[in-house]
Scaffold this motif. Structure first.
Motif, short mmCIF file in Angstrom:
data_model
loop_
_atom_site.label_atom_id
_atom_site.label_comp_id
_atom_site.label_asym_id
_atom_site.label_seq_id
_atom_site.Cartn_x
_atom_site.Cartn_y
_atom_site.Cartn_z
N SER A 200 0.82 -1.21 0.00
CA SER A 200 0.00 0.00 0.00
C SER A 200 0.86 1.26 0.00
CB SER A 200 -0.91 0.01 1.23
OG SER A 200 -0.17 0.40 2.40
N PHE A 201 0.21 2.43 0.02
CA PHE A 201 0.94 3.70 0.06
C PHE A 201 1.56 3.97 1.43
CE2 PHE A 201 -3.63 5.10 0.48
CZ PHE A 201 -3.59 5.46 1.81
N LEU A 202 1.37 3.04 2.38
CA LEU A 202 1.96 3.17 3.71
C LEU A 202 3.17 2.26 3.88
CD1 LEU A 202 -1.37 3.29 5.75
CD2 LEU A 202 0.15 5.21 5.29
N MET A 203 3.70 1.76 2.78
CA MET A 203 4.76 0.74 2.81
C MET A 203 6.05 1.20 3.50
SD MET A 203 6.13 0.87 -1.14
CE MET A 203 4.52 0.58 -1.87
N ASP A 204 6.28 2.49 3.59
CA ASP A 204 7.55 2.97 4.13
C ASP A 204 7.58 3.08 5.65
OD1 ASP A 204 8.71 3.20 1.61
OD2 ASP A 204 7.97 5.24 1.32
N TYR A 205 6.44 2.89 6.28
CA TYR A 205 6.40 2.99 7.74
C TYR A 205 6.86 1.70 8.41
CZ TYR A 205 4.02 7.50 7.90
OH TYR A 205 3.73 8.83 7.79
N THR A 206 7.40 1.84 9.62
CA THR A 206 7.71 0.67 10.44
C THR A 206 6.43 -0.10 10.72
OG1 THR A 206 9.54 1.83 11.52
CG2 THR A 206 8.64 -0.10 12.66
N CYS A 207 6.51 -1.40 10.52
CA CYS A 207 5.31 -2.24 10.63
C CYS A 207 5.64 -3.44 11.51
CB CYS A 207 4.89 -2.68 9.23
SG CYS A 207 3.29 -3.47 9.11
N GLN A 208 4.90 -3.61 12.61
CA GLN A 208 5.15 -4.72 13.54
C GLN A 208 3.85 -5.45 13.83
OE1 GLN A 208 7.50 -3.88 17.08
NE2 GLN A 208 6.32 -5.36 18.29
N VAL A 209 3.79 -6.72 13.49
CA VAL A 209 2.58 -7.52 13.70
C VAL A 209 2.44 -7.86 15.19
CG1 VAL A 209 1.41 -9.71 13.22
CG2 VAL A 209 2.64 -8.51 11.39
N ILE A 210 1.26 -7.58 15.73
CA ILE A 210 0.88 -8.07 17.07
C ILE A 210 -0.52 -8.66 16.93
CG2 ILE A 210 0.42 -7.53 19.48
CD1 ILE A 210 2.36 -5.20 19.30
N GLN A 211 -0.59 -9.97 16.97
CA GLN A 211 -1.90 -10.62 16.84
C GLN A 211 -2.73 -10.42 18.11
OE1 GLN A 211 -0.25 -14.52 15.90
NE2 GLN A 211 -0.97 -14.33 13.78
N ASN A 212 -4.04 -10.51 17.94
CA ASN A 212 -4.95 -10.29 19.06
C ASN A 212 -4.82 -11.38 20.12
OD1 ASN A 212 -5.99 -8.07 17.70
ND2 ASN A 212 -7.59 -9.28 16.70
N GLY A 213 -5.12 -11.01 21.34
CA GLY A 213 -5.19 -11.97 22.43
C GLY A 213 -6.56 -11.94 23.07
N ILE A 214 -6.84 -12.91 23.92
CA ILE A 214 -8.12 -12.96 24.64
C ILE A 214 -7.86 -13.31 26.09
CG2 ILE A 214 -9.51 -13.57 22.62
CD1 ILE A 214 -9.42 -16.48 23.60
N ASP A 215 -8.88 -13.09 26.92
CA ASP A 215 -8.80 -13.39 28.34
C ASP A 215 -9.10 -14.88 28.54
OD1 ASP A 215 -9.03 -13.64 31.07
OD2 ASP A 215 -10.18 -11.80 31.34
N LEU A 216 -8.08 -15.65 28.85
CA LEU A 216 -8.24 -17.10 28.99
C LEU A 216 -8.93 -17.48 30.29
CD1 LEU A 216 -4.80 -18.28 27.59
CD2 LEU A 216 -7.02 -18.32 26.44
N ASN A 217 -9.09 -16.52 31.20
CA ASN A 217 -9.89 -16.77 32.41
C ASN A 217 -11.38 -16.60 32.12
OD1 ASN A 217 -7.68 -17.28 34.15
ND2 ASN A 217 -7.32 -15.08 34.35
N THR A 218 -11.69 -15.81 31.12
CA THR A 218 -13.09 -15.62 30.71
C THR A 218 -13.53 -16.71 29.76
OG1 THR A 218 -12.94 -13.21 30.96
CG2 THR A 218 -14.71 -14.05 29.56
#
Length: 412
Positions: A200-218
């Motif tokens: 995309s046109f945002l290709m030059d920015y620093t990009c770091q994947v953080i996948q979603n998490g959930i509450d494993l107690n819930t």
């Protein structure tokens, strides 16, 4: 004491609002102060919450979008008032989530962010930030966003425009506005989405994947079959569950209707959660429809009681429903689309090609033949290892710390 301010449309409600809340809880535990904005939908929060605009602002923004296709270029007064609040808080990190949703003016906001020069983290939950109109494009197979949007095939999809097609101007404006920051870090929630950002046109920015998490107690394995059986007529049938915050064609509602016509309804039963009352009234009698619920206990009961969770989505980034189901010990069948496949392996479910309902039937039969016991512990162990919110949202905290450290070193 460092301060985090997250700009979100909702707080502790819906998938994005819950993610914002859990990020806030994480930094609070580390001794930070946490602030989260909202325009609608709020549940109790541990962070300090900030209201953006009012109902009139939302309706006005929605009307402008419907007529002029200028989504996120309305809400002028609401955005200016938010800026005053940000100045008062003086945050060390500003974290953006969805900016679409009829509540903020991106041009006014980004002019301010550039002038302020506070580090900005922007989580991408979908593709809206680099298209001229839509939040998803897989369903229609469009790739104009790679060069320049125009003559949008999805003008009548969210954010819907009834008259004008402003997709080319939106694309050019977004490209100019979103590339104006020097201190932006983009966080896609899946590796699939990260690849799209790179194109995309945002290709030059620093990009770091953080996948979603959930509450494993819930979300946990619960013996809830009898509880669900008292509420819905599932008896001893094999339960096929589907859950979505809103059901639309791209989410696979029609796929469940097709599925209901191919399975033996004396053996199988389908339960769908998140439907509108109108959608429920149009369902075949063989499908049990349930309206959207914020009652997590009810969701956990349904996830745990189900024999399989089916997610026949045609476009998605990294659906938390897959994670929630596996945390409750229930295997997942998903179409091979977007980031939906990234959470599933051979021991926790099955991935099939998009739109292949006959293969979906075979996958369900395979799950049934293997038995839920084959998958239950694998699903839970996979969830504990990969989806724990304490680990996932700590990655955001580590990112904030790294950004502040780098900024401090640059100033020295």
């Amino acid at each position: 004491m460092p301060k985090l301010l997250q700009i979100s449309i909702e707080v502790n409600s819906g998938s994005v609002g819950k993610i914002a809340e859990q990020i806030g809880e994480t930094v609070l535990e580390e001794g930070w102060l946490s602030y989260i904005t909202y325009a609608r939908n709020i549940n109790p929060s541990k962070s300090e919450v900030i209201k953006i605009g009012n109902k009139f602002d939302l309706y006005e923004h929605g009307l402008e979008t419907r007529i002029f296709d200028n989504h996120c270029f309305s809400s002028r007064s609401a955005t200016k008032n938010l800026i005053k609040t940000i100045d008062q808080i003086d945050p060390d990190i500003i974290h953006l989530h969805h900016l679409h949703g009829y509540f903020i003016n991106v041009e006014i906001l980004f002019i301010y962010l550039k002038k302020r020069a506070t580090p900005v983290v922007w989580t991408f939950h979908d593709c809206w930030s680099f298209t001229g109109h839509c939040a998803y494009f897989d369903f229609v197979g469009c790739e104009k966003w790679k060069t320049e949007c125009h003559h949008c095939e999805q003008k009548n999809e969210y954010p819907k425009s009834l008259f004008f097609d402003r997709s080319r101007k939106n694309y050019r404006d977004k490209k100019r506005i979103f590339n104006s920051l020097n201190n932006l870090t983009i966080v896609p929630v899946s590796y699939w989405l990260a690849e799209k950002v790179k194109d995309s046109f945002l290709m030059d920015y620093t990009c770091q994947v953080i996948q979603n998490g959930i509450d494993l107690n819930t979300f946990y394995i619960k013996n809830s079959r009898n509880t669900v059986n008292k509420m819905y007529p599932i008896k001893n049938k094999f339960v096929i569950l589907g859950v979505a915050s809103t059901w639309e064609k791209r989410k696979g509602l029609d796929e469940f209707v097709k599925l209901s016509e191919l399975i033996n309804n004396e053996v199988y039963t389908i339960i769908l959660v998140g439907l509108s009352s109108i959608q429920i009234s149009k369902l075949p009698k063989t499908i049990i429809g349930i309206e959207r619920t914020e009652n997590l206990g009810q969701l956990v009961d349904l996830y745990s009681a189900a024999d399989v969770f089916v997610n026949p989505t045609f476009e998605d980034t990294y659906p938390t429903t897959n994670l929630e189901s596996m945390a409750c010990g229930t295997p997942v069948i998903t179409y091979r689309t977007g980031g939906s496949i990234e959470s599933v392996n051979d021991n926790t479910g099955i991935v099939i090609d998009k739109g292949d309902v006959s293969e979906l039937v075979k996958a369900i039969e395979k799950i049934k033949n293997n038995g839920k016991g084959f998958y239950q512990n694998n699903c839970r162990e996979h969830s504990v290892k990969n989806f724990d919110k304490k680990i996932k949202f700590m990655d955001y905290y580590k990112l904030y710390e790294e950004i502040l450290k780098n900024n401090s070193n640059e100033k020295q």
